[in-house]
Design an enzyme around this catalytic site. Structure first.
Site, PDB file in Angstrom:
ATOM      1  N   GLU A 402      15.134-117.572  11.872  1.00 30.57           N
ATOM      2  CA  GLU A 402      14.039-117.476  10.907  1.00 30.57           C
ATOM      3  C   GLU A 402      13.657-118.826  10.317  1.00 30.57           C
ATOM      4  OE1 GLU A 402      15.560-114.073   8.622  1.00 30.57           O
ATOM      5  OE2 GLU A 402      14.045-112.914   9.676  1.00 30.57           O
ATOM      6  N   GLU A 478      18.949-108.896  16.297  1.00 27.02           N
ATOM      7  CA  GLU A 478      19.408-108.082  15.165  1.00 27.02           C
ATOM      8  C   GLU A 478      18.772-106.710  15.331  1.00 27.02           C
ATOM      9  OE1 GLU A 478      18.683-109.885  11.270  1.00 27.02           O
ATOM     10  OE2 GLU A 478      19.061-111.861  12.123  1.00 27.02           O
TER      11      GLU A 478
HETATM   12  C1  GAL Z   1      16.926-110.745   9.044  1.00 22.57           C
HETATM   13  C2  GAL Z   1      17.720-112.021   8.897  1.00 22.57           C
HETATM   14  C3  GAL Z   1      19.132-111.789   8.514  1.00 22.57           C
HETATM   15  C4  GAL Z   1      19.220-110.790   7.414  1.00 22.57           C
HETATM   16  C5  GAL Z   1      18.580-109.533   7.857  1.00 22.57           C
HETATM   17  C6  GAL Z   1      18.701-108.471   6.819  1.00 22.57           C
HETATM   18  O1  GAL Z   1      15.589-111.006   8.896  1.00 22.57           O
HETATM   19  O2  GAL Z   1      17.673-112.762  10.080  1.00 22.57           O
HETATM   20  O3  GAL Z   1      19.710-113.006   8.149  1.00 22.57           O
HETATM   21  O4  GAL Z   1      18.582-111.259   6.296  1.00 22.57           O
HETATM   22  O5  GAL Z   1      17.215-109.784   8.117  1.00 22.57           O
HETATM   23  O6  GAL Z   1      17.921-107.399   7.118  1.00 22.57           O
END
Ligand code: GAL
Length: 951
Positions: A402, A478
């Protein structure tokens, strides 16, 4: 310009090199140091050799100083906790001066470096009053040549650490801001004339042979005794008959590189990572990441994570079928990678690089696109790759997280590819994928992943980039946010990874909750430390609690990720090998048959040797059906002990219903004293063991117990997922439920009518200011021992929100301690998170039925309960559901649970509260944007269900 605000990487630091074990003398400087914290940068002259620090506190190093009573931790997700004015930081810049007096061993001589494995966020270093330099890049090592400055005998090391620096702009990860010297400090002797001697192992695997080339200093030789290899560094040698390294068979070969004046020990794993026809492969085979995002966190020590804990983390992961780690969002302690090599994990190693706070400014001024930060950006990438390049576990480099898009990221990618073409480059933040080799998304919905799986995703505007991206493998860097109770929807993602070759798995968000242990024994989260600005519970989103105890979702992960799938059709069992590499010879099959949860027969089944990716079918034993509800459970377990679990450890299971459901037997000679409701007066109606309020129709007594009765529940104590959405333009469920008044329902009795066979009670349920109501009709009957309610609910008016649940609650005396039930268990089960629960007879105390989420919320429902028995000093209360109901039992009300902010706020009252749910809303993962799957979104609906109660 202040040195801590200089956007460059620092000065005086030696070129980055691999983290290696060598026989060069080392002196650990970890231990008790003198420490003084100032609220801003003040010149104290503390670096002087004769400075008097006798009044200063002692501080262990490594440490995060706030966790030792100096200042307070602060948590933000995206927001920078200071004005955004890169590269500058406020005058209020907590600064920790550290001093250590140490004795150099007598025998020490020759060139020496002073190594810091991690200092957050900027350190200026002096030895014996002489400045060595400045380092930034918190999660990256820095080595300084100490040259002539090091003295025989007494030496004085002084390190000034600033919490904020230009580096903080590149370290805006979603975690606590925890300054300090948090990794090891070591003095290392270096070979004469080769201060920067490095070792770069290239160990490929192709056609059954290892291909080895080690780059190092001229004249260096590499030896692998077990393979009889001895070659000069720089030469390529093909070694037949080596076993390849993989996350499943982590075969390592001990090697030694003889450098002039130093012997470096290595553990070499032979493996080749490539992308062929749009598929990421290791050693020629497609792999699937069943991964987690792992931050480095310890609830007591902050970022200074003890190595025993790292090992324990990895063991817990292995035992739950997790095979991959993304080191979100910075390189971990090097020892973690050594453990990953040894135990076997696919690792995506990520650079310490995130500028997420600029997202809130539409990326204006993003350092990732600011030439002033180019050198620091490259420096971070270089230090990541150089440090970790020899680990076979690292199969991909990630530029960071990010950080938007920008020329610095492009430069980092180009440098990485040039330095190490053997591993693909990952970065999720640029949708065009212009700089990377793998298409990656975070929190893409199931529908989007499916489209990507079909290579039918929404096109990019640039046709060339689009074609390039469409040819790439896909990972979810993620997915499925584990905030609080949840997420739901894991099996459906897994099906997509199974179905589409392009979808090569992902990394769950996230491994561990970042709670910080407080003096009262509770875990603090954002806002608990007086922060001006914070993101509350968002830091609580792990699969394990801060002490590594599994949360219920980890069992779901274990089931969904299981590397063999077992499925039964008729009397045949199909076993599908989902391993990347392994065949099934390390597993055996055990089965049992249980009648209403009591095991009747057990046995074993022959498991054929099935290669990775293949499946086989075996005949099941003939098992007669039985009168009671009969289930077959088949388990695949380890044959032998492994480094991470003992023989017998369960890797996979399946269950199959063998007999038609027959209701729980009722006592044959049930007398029936009151088949009809007896109105005693205006106030009371009796029916069998029950007594009802004659005006409201609510049950007030049962078998001598005083009862409270809530005829209809539509609400739950909001989960973290209920309380948040990804997209600020949509309202979260918690707010929508509150707006609709699900938490403040009112009940109007329409009628209470004794009937020929019982009692009928009609209640209108609704909330203030809306005409959305539910007409609820109970038809109570009895066999004399128990009461049975047939309940019909009918929504009326305009409903515009889903329901959290459709259930009823009873308050019974507090003297019940234990529940035994026949249904799904032993853990909780929600509509979209129940794969791990199995049908059986389970027993738990009421206290153990609770999940102590660090932020209290809905939890602990047991699903598909046929019957349950509560017992204790109050006697025995039996419940049954038809069809099956979810049962939740607590010592506090739903409202108490919703009002609590920490587990200690929940205090047992004078009642046990039992909620029976006919329907429940799923958990979903809205925090991260993926919409809940339609079957689990509980829309208002007409519904009928039945339950019974009795002693
Ligand atoms: C993502 C981010 C993570 C964490 C996650 C929580 O956008 O890369 O570091 O913040 O969201 O939902």
């Amino acid at each position: 310009m202040n040195y801590w605000e200089d956007p460059g990487p620092g000065y005086g630091v030696l070129p980055a090199r691999a983290a290696v074990r060598s026989d060069a003398p080392r002196l650990s400087l970890n231990g008790q140091w003198r420490f003084k914290l100032s609220p801003s940068v003040v010149e104290t002259g503390f670096e002087a050799v004769d400075f008097d620090d006798s009044e200063w506190d002692w501080l262990p190093v490594p440490s995060s100083w706030q966790l030792h009573g100096h200042g307070s931790p602060a948590y933000t997700n995206q927001k920078y906790p200071f004005p955004v004015d890169p590269p500058y930081v406020p005058d209020e810049n907590p600064t920790g001066d550290h001093r250590l007096v140490f004795e150099l061993p007598d025998a020490w001589n020759g060139p020496t470096v002073l190594r810091f494995d991690g200092v957050d966020s900027c350190a200026r270093v002096w030895l014996n009053g002489v400045e060595l330099g400045v380092t930034r890049g918190s999660r990256l090592p820095a080595e300084f040549a100490v040259g002539d400055v090091l003295r025989p005998g007494r030496n004085v090391l002084a390190v000034r650490v600033h919490q904020w620096s230009s580096g903080s702009y590149l370290e805006d990860q979603d975690m606590w801001w925890l300054p300090g010297i948090f990794r090891d400090v070591t003095l290392i002797s270096r070979p004469v004339d080769s201060m920067d001697a490095d070792v770069f192992v290239h160990a490929d695997y192709a056609d059954g042979a290892g291909v080895l080339r080690v780059e190092s200093s001229p004249g260096a030789v590499v030896r692998i005794p077990s393979l009889d290899v001895e070659v000069p560094c720089g030469e390529t040698v093909t070694i037949p008959g080596v076993e390849p390294w993989s996350a499943e068979v982590p075969r390592l070969y001990d090697a030694v590189v003889e450098l002039p004046g130093e012997r470096v020990s290595l553990r070499i794993g032979f493996r080749t990572v490539d992308i062929v026809d749009g598929v990421l492969r290791v050693n020629g085979r497609r792999i699937v990441f069943h991964g987690v995002n792992r931050h480095e966190h310890d609830p007591v020590f902050g970022r200074a994570v003890p190595v025993e804990r790292m090992r324990e983390e990895l063991l817990v992961m292995k035992r739950h079928n997790i095979n991959a780690i993304r080191t979100s969002h910075y390189p971990p302690d090097s020892r973690l990678l050594e453990l990953c090599d040894e135990l076997g994990f696919w690792v995506m190693d990520e650079c310490d690089y995130e500028t997420h706070g600029f997202f809130l400014l539409d990326w204006r001024g993003n350092p990732a696109d600011d030439p002033r930060f180019l050198d620091a950006s490259l420096d971070r990438m270089r230090r990541t790759v150089e440090r970790d390049k020899n680990h076979p576990c690292v199969v991909m480099w990630s530029l960071g997280n990010e950080a938007g898009v920008g020329s610095n990221l492009t430069a980092m990618a180009a440098w990485t590819r040039d330095r190490d073409p053997s591993r693909p480059v990952h970065y999720e933040g640029d949708l065009s994928c212009a700089d990377v080799d793998v298409y990656s998304r975070m929190y893409a919905s199931h529908a989007e992943v499916e489209a990507i799986g079909k290579r039918a995703e929404k096109p990019l505007e640039d046709p060339a980039l689009d074609a390039r991206r469409r040819a790439m493998p896909f990972v979810l860097c993620e997915y499925s946010h584990a905030g609080g109770n949840g997420p739901g929807g894991l099996p459906e993602y897994e099906e997509l990874f199974d179905r589409y070759e392009r979808c090569q798995g992902g990394f769950l968000w996230e491994w561990m909750e970042h709670g910080i242990l407080r003096a009262d024994g509770s875990y603090g989260y954002g806002g608990d430390f007086g922060e001006e600005l914070h993101d509350g519970t968002y830091v609580l989103d792990g699969l394990v609690f801060p002490d590594l105890r599994p949360q219920p979702v980890l069992a779901e992960v274990h089931k969904v990720y299981e590397p063999v799938r077992l499925s039964v059709v008729d009397d045949m069992l199909t076993i599908t090998n989902r391993y990347d590499v392994l065949d099934t010879s390390h597993l055996r099959l055990q089965w049992d048959v249980a009648d209403e949860g009591i095991v009747a027969v057990r046995g074993t089944l022959d498991l054929p040797v099935i290669s990775a990716g293949d499946s086989a079918t075996v005949q099941l034993p003939q098992l007669p059906v039985q009168n009671r509800e009969r289930w077959l459970t088949i388990r695949a377990v380890l044959v032998h002990d492994t480094p991470w679990a003992p023989a017998g450890h369960e890797v996979a299971f399946t269950q199959t219903h063998l007999a038609p459901h027959s209701p729980a037997p009722t006592p044959a000679s049930a007398p029936a004293p009151h088949l009809r409701g007896q109105r005693l007066n205006r106030e009371l109606v009796d029916l069998g063991p029950g007594r009802f309020d004659g005006r409201t129709g609510r049950l007030v007594r049962l078998s001598g117990w005083g009862i409270e009765h809530v005829p209809l529940e539509l609400w739950r104590a909001p989960t973290q997922h209920d309380a948040r959405t990804w997209d600020a333009t949509t309202l979260d469920r918690k707010t929508r439920w509150a707006n609709a008044g699900l938490d403040r329902l009112r009940y109007r009795t329409v009628s209470v009518e004794p009937t020929a066979d019982g009692l009928t009670v009609v209640t209108m349920v609704g909330a203030a200011a809306t005409d959305a109501r539910v007409l609820t009709t109970y038809r109570w009957t009895t066999d004399g021992h128990r009461l049975t309610a047939d309940v019909d609910v009918e929504p009326l008016g305009e409903w515009s929100v889903p329901w959290a649940r459709l259930g009823v609650t009873f308050g019974v005396p507090a003297g019940f301690q234990t529940m035994t039930w026949f249904g799904l268990g032993p853990g909780q089960a929600y509509p979209d998170s129940r794969s791990a629960a199995r049908i059986g007879r389970h027993t738990r105390t009421i206290d153990d039925l609770q999940v102590p989420y660090l932020y209290p919320q809905e939890n602990g429902a047991r699903g598909d309960v046929r019957w349950a028995e509560l017992s204790g000093s109050a006697g025995k209360l039996r419940l049954a559901g038809d069809p099956h109901l979810a049962v939740t039992v607590r010592r506090w009300t739903i409202a108490d649970l919703a009002a609590a902010e920490h587990p200690a706020d929940l205090r047992p009252g004078d009642r046990v509260w039992i909620t029976l749910d006919a329907l429940q809303h799923g958990l979903g993962s809205p925090t991260s944007g993926a919409p809940i799957l339609p079957p689990h979104d509980l829309q208002p609906q007409q519904h009928s269900f039945r339950f019974s109660l009795g002693s």
